[in-house]
Each structure stands twice: as C-alpha cells, then as structure tokens.
Design a protein around this motif. Sequence first.
Motif, PDB file in Angstrom:
ATOM      1  N   LEU A  56       0.837  -1.197   0.000  1.00 23.32           N
ATOM      2  CA  LEU A  56       0.000   0.000   0.000  1.00 23.32           C
ATOM      3  C   LEU A  56       0.870   1.246   0.000  1.00 23.32           C
ATOM      4  CD1 LEU A  56      -2.935  -0.782   2.448  1.00 23.32           C
ATOM      5  CD2 LEU A  56      -2.708  -1.272   0.019  1.00 23.32           C
ATOM      6  N   MET A 125      -8.115  -3.623   0.747  1.00 24.09           N
ATOM      7  CA  MET A 125      -6.729  -3.206   0.955  1.00 24.09           C
ATOM      8  C   MET A 125      -6.335  -3.219   2.436  1.00 24.09           C
ATOM      9  SD  MET A 125      -5.857  -0.216  -1.829  1.00 24.09           S
ATOM     10  CE  MET A 125      -7.292   0.818  -1.621  1.00 24.09           C
ATOM     11  N   GLU A 241      -2.673   0.188  -4.281  1.00 27.32           N
ATOM     12  CA  GLU A 241      -2.047  -1.098  -3.985  1.00 27.32           C
ATOM     13  C   GLU A 241      -1.206  -1.504  -5.189  1.00 27.32           C
ATOM     14  OE1 GLU A 241      -3.800  -4.969  -1.911  1.00 27.32           O
ATOM     15  OE2 GLU A 241      -4.357  -4.872  -4.029  1.00 27.32           O
ATOM     16  N   ARG A 277       2.947   2.760   3.111  1.00 28.41           N
ATOM     17  CA  ARG A 277       2.069   2.858   4.283  1.00 28.41           C
ATOM     18  C   ARG A 277       2.861   2.791   5.582  1.00 28.41           C
ATOM     19  NH1 ARG A 277       0.826  -0.002   8.043  1.00 28.41           N
ATOM     20  NH2 ARG A 277       2.071  -1.677   7.168  1.00 28.41           N
TER      21      ARG A 277
END
Length: 419
Positions: A56, A125, A241, A277
């Motif tokens: 991510l 996700m 993603e 992320r």
Amino acid sequence: MTAGDALRMALRSLGRQPGHTAIMLLAFTLGLAAWTAARAVLHARASDPFASARGLYFVSLPREGGAVTDPRAIDPPSYRDRVLLESPHPSRASDLFAAVAAGSPDDGPLAPVQVIFCTSDLFGMVGATVRSGAIWPAAEGVGQERPVVLSDVAERALFSGASGIGRTLRLFGEPFRVVGVVALPAAPRTRAPRTAVVFAPSAAGLALGVRPALVREVEDPGGSFDALAATDNGWLDLVVELRDEPSRAAFQAELDAYARGERARGRRVLGAELVPRERLHALRADDPGTTLFVLLADVLLGACTLSVARLLEGKLRAKRAEIAVYRAFGASARGVFLGLLTEVALVAASAAALAIGVAAAALEIVNRVIHLRPVDYHLEARSAGAALVAAMTAGLLAGAYPALRAARIPPAEGLRRSC
C-alpha cells in the motif's frame, strides 16, 4: 525481624499518621497516573492495525508555497488530482477523506460518528472483514443511490445492537442506506477500535460537497466546497495497492509525467512520490505532541518520587526515638531497614492500584470527548504491568536512602537526639 514483623511495623506506622500517609499516597498516585496514561497513549499510537497490509502506498504531491513541513511528510493531492486513480497500474485504488457527522438512524436521535469517504477497494486493501450484508459495488454512489457500510461498533451504537442492514441513516441532512457491516482490524495485543465509523462512497461525499474535517489551507478556499475543490489544497488522500516492483516503478513514472504536465499548465506541483504505508504509520507514531506528553509525565513522576522521599525523610526523623527503642530491644539495622522499606512499598503498591484506575478513567474520557482521533486509547495489561513496576521502582528509589540513614543511627544517638 521476620517479614511478618516488618509488615506489621509498616502498617502500624502508616496508621499512626494517616494525613502524612495520604499525602504520600496522593503524590505517588498523581505521578503514576500521568506516567501510565502517557505510556498507554504512546503504545496505542505505535500500534499498527494494518500491519498485515502489503504493497500500500499513499500519493504525495508537494507544491510550491506550502507551509514548511518535515521533508518526510506527505502532501495529499488536491481534488483535481483524482485523475490519478484512473491509472491501470495499481491493482486496487481509493481516494480517501474523513468528516465528523451527527448520524440519525431511522430519523431517530443524533449520535456522533466518523465518516470515511472512500471507494469499495479500500476494504480489501486494509483487510476489513464483512460481518453482514455486503460492500457496495464499484458503480454505486455516483447517482442518487447513497449506500453506507458501518463498522460493527457503529451498528451497535446507532441501532442499539439490532441489525442495521437495509435501514436508513441520515448524514449531512441526506438519507443513506445501510448495505453492510464490517469489523475493522485491531493491532496485535490491543483492543479492537471502539470509534463509530461509517464508510460512504467518496462520489456521494463529493456530490454533496462535504468538506473534510482537516484541511491544510494552502490557499483561501472562499468558504464553499466548489472554491475548495478549485484550489491546490491537499486534503484528498489517494491510496493505491502495487503488488510488485514493476507496477510500482511504472506508476511512479506515470506520476512523474503527470507532475511535469501539471507544471506546464501552470500548477505549482513540485513533484510526485509514492509513500509506503509503513512510513505514514511511522510518522503518526512519532508524534511530537505525544513525545512531549511522555517526557512531561516522566518529569512529573520523578518530581513526585522526590517529594515522597522528602516526606519520608521528615517522617523518619520524627521517629528516631521509636526506631532507637526497636534497636535497643534487639532489632537489627537490617530488620529496621526492611520494615521502613516495606512501609514505602505498601504506599507504592496502593498508589499503583489507584493510578491504574485514574489513568483508565482519563483515557475513557479522552475517547468520549475526542471523536476524530487516530486510534482508541485504553489501558491494556502491558501498561498496567508497567505501572506496577514503575511504582515499586519509584518506591524503592524514594525510600531506600531515608530508610538506610534511619536504620544506621545507633540506638543511644537516636534516643539522645529525641530528648
């Protein structure tokens, strides 16, 4: 002197001066409660509920003229940068923004909820589990149809434990239809989030002109949603993603080309970056406010420990004659030292129990007062155990030196000074 004798002597000493004991207990409780709450907040912010999510990235588009920020920080795209979601390279993608609303179930009483506007890809996700119903199809939310998905906490809060599937939830003055309920992931060794969260299609939020809860004002938006959307204010997160390195490299190249094209059109976009992320979570966990809170709590606990040491020293100075009598009747210096140290340990253990309760209540109040927060703050077993260890350590530090000095005074000198 046996352990039982030391305990009896400590309890008798504490009971003789209840006011002095209460002051020591209050000082320890104050410092420990703040220290425990700070550690719980630090642990909650450092926990990562989406640790299992892989690949991510958040899109960052730094712009000229913005505020000076940490170079590691993320500059969210503006409304017109949503075109990046049309790229074929991400396997899944979503725009994302949040707002606080007063939800009214079936036109009933209002309740505060946090509304997350996103696309249906977001649930997959982040690993949200469908409890009942279903996620809205990708095509929904673009017309008059306004579906919403509730977190299980929101369903219990809004519909009093009954099923919310198919029922109406009014948000921002408009009716939405509940189509599903999901369970949000919790970080390892933490409690599941208790915030009432409602997920709605971003297309519906944008069509209604819902302003996000937090906007970094780069330009004056003029007060209206249309004016805000026409500016370069960064408020619309784009999360994508990218499952492998070729996809990431291809999308990064597309971002670079997009930034060059926007600069050619006169926009002040400096560049583009894909932010993992994990980096976003690290930035959230490394919050300066939380760090300062923890530091102040450490200082407060140290100050309270020093105050208890001074109080105990004054008390033992007044007990010289009593300690001398114990020594004269055969009590060893070691036995007297252990008895005095037991007294401090009892105060520390009692303060730990009170501090854990005070910290838990304070964190609960914070959760109820601050509706838009990154995580739920609560006192788990780890923080409670740390509070007990900190209490006993602080008690030993506060009592060791005064107790050692009092135990080493010869009986004759202690009796002479008391005369």
